[in-house]
Scaffold this motif. Structure first.
Motif, PDB file in Angstrom:
ATOM      1  N   UNK A 125     -15.020   0.810 -11.404  1.00 52.27           N
ATOM      2  CA  UNK A 125     -15.483  -0.364 -12.159  1.00 52.27           C
ATOM      3  C   UNK A 125     -14.410  -1.444 -12.192  1.00 52.27           C
ATOM      4  N   UNK A 126     -13.167  -1.028 -12.421  1.00 46.28           N
ATOM      5  CA  UNK A 126     -12.076  -1.999 -12.506  1.00 46.28           C
ATOM      6  C   UNK A 126     -11.786  -2.651 -11.153  1.00 46.28           C
ATOM      7  N   UNK A 127     -12.153  -1.969 -10.060  1.00 41.43           N
ATOM      8  CA  UNK A 127     -11.990  -2.576  -8.736  1.00 41.43           C
ATOM      9  C   UNK A 127     -13.071  -3.611  -8.474  1.00 41.43           C
ATOM     10  N   UNK A 128     -14.287  -3.292  -8.903  1.00 42.85           N
ATOM     11  CA  UNK A 128     -15.424  -4.176  -8.612  1.00 42.85           C
ATOM     12  C   UNK A 128     -15.572  -5.311  -9.614  1.00 42.85           C
ATOM     13  N   UNK A 129     -15.262  -5.059 -10.888  1.00 44.81           N
ATOM     14  CA  UNK A 129     -15.499  -6.030 -11.953  1.00 44.81           C
ATOM     15  C   UNK A 129     -14.181  -6.415 -12.636  1.00 44.81           C
ATOM     16  N   UNK A 130     -14.138  -7.559 -13.301  1.00 42.68           N
ATOM     17  CA  UNK A 130     -12.909  -7.961 -13.997  1.00 42.68           C
ATOM     18  C   UNK A 130     -12.589  -7.016 -15.146  1.00 42.68           C
ATOM     19  N   UNK A 131     -11.340  -6.698 -15.295  1.00 40.73           N
ATOM     20  CA  UNK A 131     -10.903  -5.808 -16.356  1.00 40.73           C
ATOM     21  C   UNK A 131      -9.413  -5.569 -16.284  1.00 40.73           C
ATOM     22  N   UNK A 132      -8.835  -5.846 -15.110  1.00 39.54           N
ATOM     23  CA  UNK A 132      -7.398  -5.682 -14.926  1.00 39.54           C
ATOM     24  C   UNK A 132      -6.714  -7.032 -15.065  1.00 39.54           C
ATOM     25  N   UNK A 133      -6.525  -7.452 -16.286  1.00 37.93           N
ATOM     26  CA  UNK A 133      -5.883  -8.747 -16.523  1.00 37.93           C
ATOM     27  C   UNK A 133      -6.699  -9.881 -15.927  1.00 37.93           C
ATOM     28  N   UNK A 171      -7.387 -10.254 -12.764  1.00 34.96           N
ATOM     29  CA  UNK A 171      -8.054  -9.863 -11.521  1.00 34.96           C
ATOM     30  C   UNK A 171      -9.562 -10.041 -11.688  1.00 34.96           C
ATOM     31  N   UNK A 172     -10.199 -10.756 -10.752  1.00 31.81           N
ATOM     32  CA  UNK A 172     -11.621 -11.102 -10.880  1.00 31.81           C
ATOM     33  C   UNK A 172     -12.552 -10.025 -10.379  1.00 31.81           C
ATOM     34  N   UNK A 173     -12.057  -9.019  -9.663  1.00 26.57           N
ATOM     35  CA  UNK A 173     -12.918  -7.980  -9.122  1.00 26.57           C
ATOM     36  C   UNK A 173     -13.499  -8.368  -7.774  1.00 26.57           C
ATOM     37  N   UNK A 174     -13.819  -7.357  -6.969  1.00 28.18           N
ATOM     38  CA  UNK A 174     -14.348  -7.627  -5.639  1.00 28.18           C
ATOM     39  C   UNK A 174     -15.682  -8.361  -5.680  1.00 28.18           C
ATOM     40  N   UNK A 175     -16.493  -8.096  -6.710  1.00 29.55           N
ATOM     41  CA  UNK A 175     -17.815  -8.731  -6.809  1.00 29.55           C
ATOM     42  C   UNK A 175     -17.755 -10.125  -7.425  1.00 29.55           C
ATOM     43  N   UNK A 176     -16.574 -10.535  -7.905  1.00 32.29           N
ATOM     44  CA  UNK A 176     -16.395 -11.866  -8.499  1.00 32.29           C
ATOM     45  C   UNK A 176     -17.388 -12.125  -9.633  1.00 32.29           C
ATOM     46  N   UNK A 177     -17.691 -11.096 -10.395  1.00 32.96           N
ATOM     47  CA  UNK A 177     -18.648 -11.247 -11.489  1.00 32.96           C
ATOM     48  C   UNK A 177     -17.992 -11.937 -12.679  1.00 32.96           C
ATOM     49  N   UNK A 178     -18.781 -12.779 -13.364  1.00 28.79           N
ATOM     50  CA  UNK A 178     -18.339 -13.382 -14.621  1.00 28.79           C
ATOM     51  C   UNK A 178     -19.557 -13.637 -15.487  1.00 28.79           C
ATOM     52  N   UNK A 237      -1.872  -1.221 -18.911  1.00 25.41           N
ATOM     53  CA  UNK A 237      -2.402  -0.389 -19.995  1.00 25.41           C
ATOM     54  C   UNK A 237      -3.724   0.247 -19.581  1.00 25.41           C
ATOM     55  N   UNK A 238      -4.595  -0.536 -18.938  1.00 23.71           N
ATOM     56  CA  UNK A 238      -5.901  -0.013 -18.514  1.00 23.71           C
ATOM     57  C   UNK A 238      -5.739   1.121 -17.504  1.00 23.71           C
ATOM     58  N   UNK A 239      -4.888   0.928 -16.507  1.00 20.37           N
ATOM     59  CA  UNK A 239      -4.680   1.948 -15.478  1.00 20.37           C
ATOM     60  C   UNK A 239      -3.959   3.166 -16.045  1.00 20.37           C
ATOM     61  N   UNK A 252     -13.581   9.239 -15.060  1.00 18.99           N
ATOM     62  CA  UNK A 252     -12.325   8.527 -14.765  1.00 18.99           C
ATOM     63  C   UNK A 252     -12.425   7.799 -13.429  1.00 18.99           C
ATOM     64  N   UNK A 253     -13.044   8.468 -12.436  1.00 17.95           N
ATOM     65  CA  UNK A 253     -13.216   7.827 -11.136  1.00 17.95           C
ATOM     66  C   UNK A 253     -14.134   6.614 -11.260  1.00 17.95           C
ATOM     67  N   UNK A 254     -15.193   6.776 -12.059  1.00 16.46           N
ATOM     68  CA  UNK A 254     -16.101   5.641 -12.293  1.00 16.46           C
ATOM     69  C   UNK A 254     -15.345   4.478 -12.924  1.00 16.46           C
ATOM     70  N   UNK A 255     -14.453   4.779 -13.889  1.00 13.67           N
ATOM     71  CA  UNK A 255     -13.676   3.727 -14.536  1.00 13.67           C
ATOM     72  C   UNK A 255     -12.808   2.976 -13.549  1.00 13.67           C
ATOM     73  N   UNK A 256     -12.168   3.717 -12.639  1.00  6.04           N
ATOM     74  CA  UNK A 256     -11.341   3.065 -11.618  1.00  6.04           C
ATOM     75  C   UNK A 256     -12.184   2.200 -10.697  1.00  6.04           C
TER      76      UNK A 256
END
Length: 304
Positions: free
Chosen positions: A77-85, A87-94, A16-18, A71-75
């Protein structure tokens, strides 16, 4: 996502997010193509003040680029931070990790303040005005909910400002209580003592602390007390701090001294729980709290 027991929901939310971002990009470019194909500006037919017409002009190029960059920023963000189910993100932020980091930083700063008190005897810490202020704030945050802001307790919660202690009032004992907690259990005796005899025992208990009592009933209850209650409270009712059994010969009562209240305790028992704070407070904070609580019922050495 830990609340979901199936990976389906993780993929569902990620999709849904993508899909939302992809749809926004598609909508942007599809409308741009329509505007180019039409050539002339479309008239929407809306007119105000006689000659003010609303036209369907193409979106400004700067606005389109800002929309696309969003839109590019949103993509990204979802790669770096959690937001895709899940998926913890590359930065492993929580947020939990961020909270833990802030907490560690705060504790490091606080421990620099507590450092000098860790080298002092608890009784000396209790005599230090600054330490008492720190201890009071800790007490109000972690202890006042049960023992009251004035530490005088309430029904079922001990008064910490007097000299009556269930387990002992030495600093080491208080620190052990705060750290590990306490479980005070008064077992019910309804299986061996009926209500009438329990009332007689209550009269005898009242006599131990100088309260008004019925001598005849107290004499009947004395035998039951010594055969059933003395094991914990002692033959003279002085209590046993090793067991947390209260002294029944003074004027301090955790639940009350009326016959009905004492009978209730005998027949139904009591179960008191002081939670352990070793998982909540650092050793430094526990030491400051210990000094404050001990100082409530003991004159600080510096003021004697």
């Amino acid at each position: 996502m830990s609340d979901f027991i199936s990976d389906f929901w993780s993929y569902y939310i990620a999709a849904i997010a993508l899909a939302g971002i992809v749809w926004c990009v598609w909508l942007l470019f599809s409308q741009r193509k329509v505007a180019k194909a039409q050539g002339a500006v479309e008239d929407t037919g809306h007119v105000w003040d006689g000659d003010l017409r609303e036209l369907n002009n193409p979106l400004p190029r700067w606005w389109m680029w800002m929309f696309l960059l969003a839109c590019i920023f949103g993509l990204g963000y979802l790669v770096l931070y959690p937001g895709l189910g899940s998926y913890a993100g590359l930065l492993k932020f929580s947020t939990q990790g961020e909270l833990a980091a802030h907490r560690q930083a705060a504790e490091k700063l606080q421990n620099s303040v507590y450092a000098k008190y860790m080298k002092m005897d608890i009784k000396q810490v209790a005599a230090d005005p600054e330490a008492r202020e720190i201890g009071q704030r800790l007490f109000l945050n972690y202890c006042a909910q049960c023992h009251g802001s004035d530490a005088r307790g309430s029904r079922g919660f001990p008064n910490l400002s007097d000299h009556d202690w269930l387990y002992g009032g030495e600093p080491e004992t208080i620190q052990q209580t705060i750290t590990k907690g306490r479980n005070g259990v008064m077992p019910p005796f309804s299986a061996v003592i009926d209500a009438k005899l329990a009332g007689d025992v209550a009269q005898y208990v009242r006599s131990l602390s100088g309260l008004a009592y019925d001598p005849i009933r107290a004499a009947r209850g004395e035998g039951a007390f010594k055969s059933t209650c003395a094991a914990c409270h002692g033959a003279n009712g002085k209590g046993n701090q090793a067991l947390g059994a209260p002294n029944l010969s003074d004027n301090t009562w955790l639940y009350g001294s009326s016959e009905s209240t004492i009978v209730e305790g005998i027949l139904k028992g009591r179960n008191n729980h002081m939670p352990a704070h070793e998982e909540i407070l650092t050793p430094e904070r526990i030491r400051m709290l210990t000094a404050y609580v001990w100082g409530l019922s003991n004159a600080p050495e510096a003021s004697r």
